[in-house]
Design a protein around this motif. Structure first.
Motif, PDB file in Angstrom:
ATOM      1  N   TYR A  30       0.861  -1.173   0.000  1.00 13.77           N
ATOM      2  CA  TYR A  30       0.000   0.000   0.000  1.00 13.77           C
ATOM      3  C   TYR A  30       0.905   1.232   0.000  1.00 13.77           C
ATOM      4  N   GLN A  31       0.647   2.159  -0.932  1.00 17.46           N
ATOM      5  CA  GLN A  31       1.529   3.294  -1.153  1.00 17.46           C
ATOM      6  C   GLN A  31       0.772   4.611  -1.053  1.00 17.46           C
ATOM      7  N   HIS A  32       1.513   5.684  -0.827  1.00 17.52           N
ATOM      8  CA  HIS A  32       0.966   7.048  -0.846  1.00 17.52           C
ATOM      9  C   HIS A  32       0.943   7.470  -2.315  1.00 17.52           C
ATOM     10  N   THR A  33      -0.105   7.092  -3.008  1.00 17.63           N
ATOM     11  CA  THR A  33      -0.134   7.261  -4.464  1.00 17.63           C
ATOM     12  C   THR A  33      -0.116   8.721  -4.910  1.00 17.63           C
ATOM     13  N   ALA A  34      -0.710   9.631  -4.137  1.00 18.97           N
ATOM     14  CA  ALA A  34      -0.705  11.049  -4.537  1.00 18.97           C
ATOM     15  C   ALA A  34       0.717  11.604  -4.524  1.00 18.97           C
ATOM     16  N   LEU A  35       1.481  11.298  -3.498  1.00 23.91           N
ATOM     17  CA  LEU A  35       2.861  11.780  -3.418  1.00 23.91           C
ATOM     18  C   LEU A  35       3.717  11.161  -4.518  1.00 23.91           C
ATOM     19  N   ILE A  36       3.529   9.876  -4.767  1.00 23.85           N
ATOM     20  CA  ILE A  36       4.294   9.205  -5.826  1.00 23.85           C
ATOM     21  C   ILE A  36       3.938   9.793  -7.194  1.00 23.85           C
ATOM     22  N   ALA A  37       2.664  10.084  -7.417  1.00 22.61           N
ATOM     23  CA  ALA A  37       2.254  10.688  -8.694  1.00 22.61           C
ATOM     24  C   ALA A  37       2.904  12.049  -8.885  1.00 22.61           C
ATOM     25  N   GLN A  38       2.994  12.845  -7.816  1.00 20.96           N
ATOM     26  CA  GLN A  38       3.667  14.144  -7.926  1.00 20.96           C
ATOM     27  C   GLN A  38       5.135  13.949  -8.285  1.00 20.96           C
ATOM     28  N   ALA A  39       5.789  12.990  -7.653  1.00 11.45           N
ATOM     29  CA  ALA A  39       7.204  12.744  -7.947  1.00 11.45           C
ATOM     30  C   ALA A  39       7.393  12.271  -9.384  1.00 11.45           C
ATOM     31  N   MET A  40       6.449  11.490  -9.898  1.00  7.06           N
ATOM     32  CA  MET A  40       6.563  10.984 -11.266  1.00  7.06           C
ATOM     33  C   MET A  40       6.468  12.112 -12.294  1.00  7.06           C
ATOM     34  N   THR A  41       5.807  13.207 -11.930  1.00  4.17           N
ATOM     35  CA  THR A  41       5.712  14.348 -12.851  1.00  4.17           C
ATOM     36  C   THR A  41       6.897  15.290 -12.691  1.00  4.17           C
ATOM     37  N   GLY A  42       7.781  14.943 -11.764  1.00  2.01           N
ATOM     38  CA  GLY A  42       8.962  15.769 -11.569  1.00  2.01           C
ATOM     39  C   GLY A  42       8.781  16.888 -10.566  1.00  2.01           C
ATOM     40  N   SER A  43       7.696  16.857  -9.820  1.00  2.00           N
ATOM     41  CA  SER A  43       7.497  17.890  -8.808  1.00  2.00           C
ATOM     42  C   SER A  43       7.160  17.233  -7.475  1.00  2.00           C
ATOM     43  N   LEU A  44       7.555  17.889  -6.427  1.00  2.00           N
ATOM     44  CA  LEU A  44       7.286  17.400  -5.086  1.00  2.00           C
ATOM     45  C   LEU A  44       6.560  18.484  -4.312  1.00  2.00           C
ATOM     46  N   PRO A  45       5.739  18.082  -3.338  1.00  2.00           N
ATOM     47  CA  PRO A  45       5.059  19.100  -2.526  1.00  2.00           C
ATOM     48  C   PRO A  45       6.042  19.874  -1.677  1.00  2.00           C
ATOM     49  N   SER A  46       5.653  21.069  -1.267  1.00  2.00           N
ATOM     50  CA  SER A  46       6.486  21.848  -0.369  1.00  2.00           C
ATOM     51  C   SER A  46       6.573  21.140   0.974  1.00  2.00           C
ATOM     52  N   PRO A  47       7.731  21.204   1.629  1.00  2.00           N
ATOM     53  CA  PRO A  47       7.854  20.573   2.948  1.00  2.00           C
ATOM     54  C   PRO A  47       6.853  21.175   3.925  1.00  2.00           C
ATOM     55  N   ARG A  48       6.330  20.320   4.817  1.00  2.00           N
ATOM     56  CA  ARG A  48       5.422  20.805   5.854  1.00  2.00           C
ATOM     57  C   ARG A  48       6.200  21.577   6.902  1.00  2.00           C
ATOM     58  N   PRO A  49       5.619  22.661   7.401  1.00  2.00           N
ATOM     59  CA  PRO A  49       6.316  23.406   8.466  1.00  2.00           C
ATOM     60  C   PRO A  49       6.444  22.565   9.731  1.00  2.00           C
ATOM     61  N   ALA A  50       7.535  22.734  10.449  1.00  2.00           N
ATOM     62  CA  ALA A  50       7.748  21.976  11.692  1.00  2.00           C
ATOM     63  C   ALA A  50       6.736  22.421  12.733  1.00  2.00           C
TER      64      ALA A  50
END
Length: 98
Positions: free
Chosen positions: A77-97
């Motif tokens: 079971y995978q985090h498919t939304a995050l993987i899909a973003q990475a496959m398009t060459g973009s990653l989400p902004s880091p979450r604030p601490a």
């Protein structure tokens, strides 16, 4: 798929096609089950974009069934939304601490 060589060929081809490479992993939890042939593992994989534009860590869970010390079933079971973003060459902004 049947056999180690088939699994390695499949995963090797898949990894060659992605725009990122894995840089780390961490086991988050190993769950005991009522069936000693079933193993449940939660883990994280960290990857860096091949073009140097960022890194991300994604959670995974896998349910393994083993027999005679061999994996007979792998259900992941995978985090498919995050993987899909990475496959398009973009990653989400880091979450604030915090």
């Amino acid at each position: 798929m049947t056999g180690r060589d088939a699994v390695l060929a499949f995963t090797g081809a898949g990894l060659a096609a992605v725009p990122f490479h894995f840089t780390g992993h961490r086991t988050r939890a190993l769950h005991e089950t009522a069936d000693p042939a079933t193993i449940i593992i939660e883990y994280e994989l960290t990857a860096a974009m091949n073009d140097g534009t960022g890194t991300a860590t994604a959670p995974f869970a896998v349910v393994l069934t083993v027999r005679d010390s061999k994996i007979t079933r792998w259900r992941e079971y995978q985090h498919t939304a995050l993987i899909a973003q990475a496959m398009t060459g973009s990653l989400p902004s880091p979450r604030p601490a915090g």
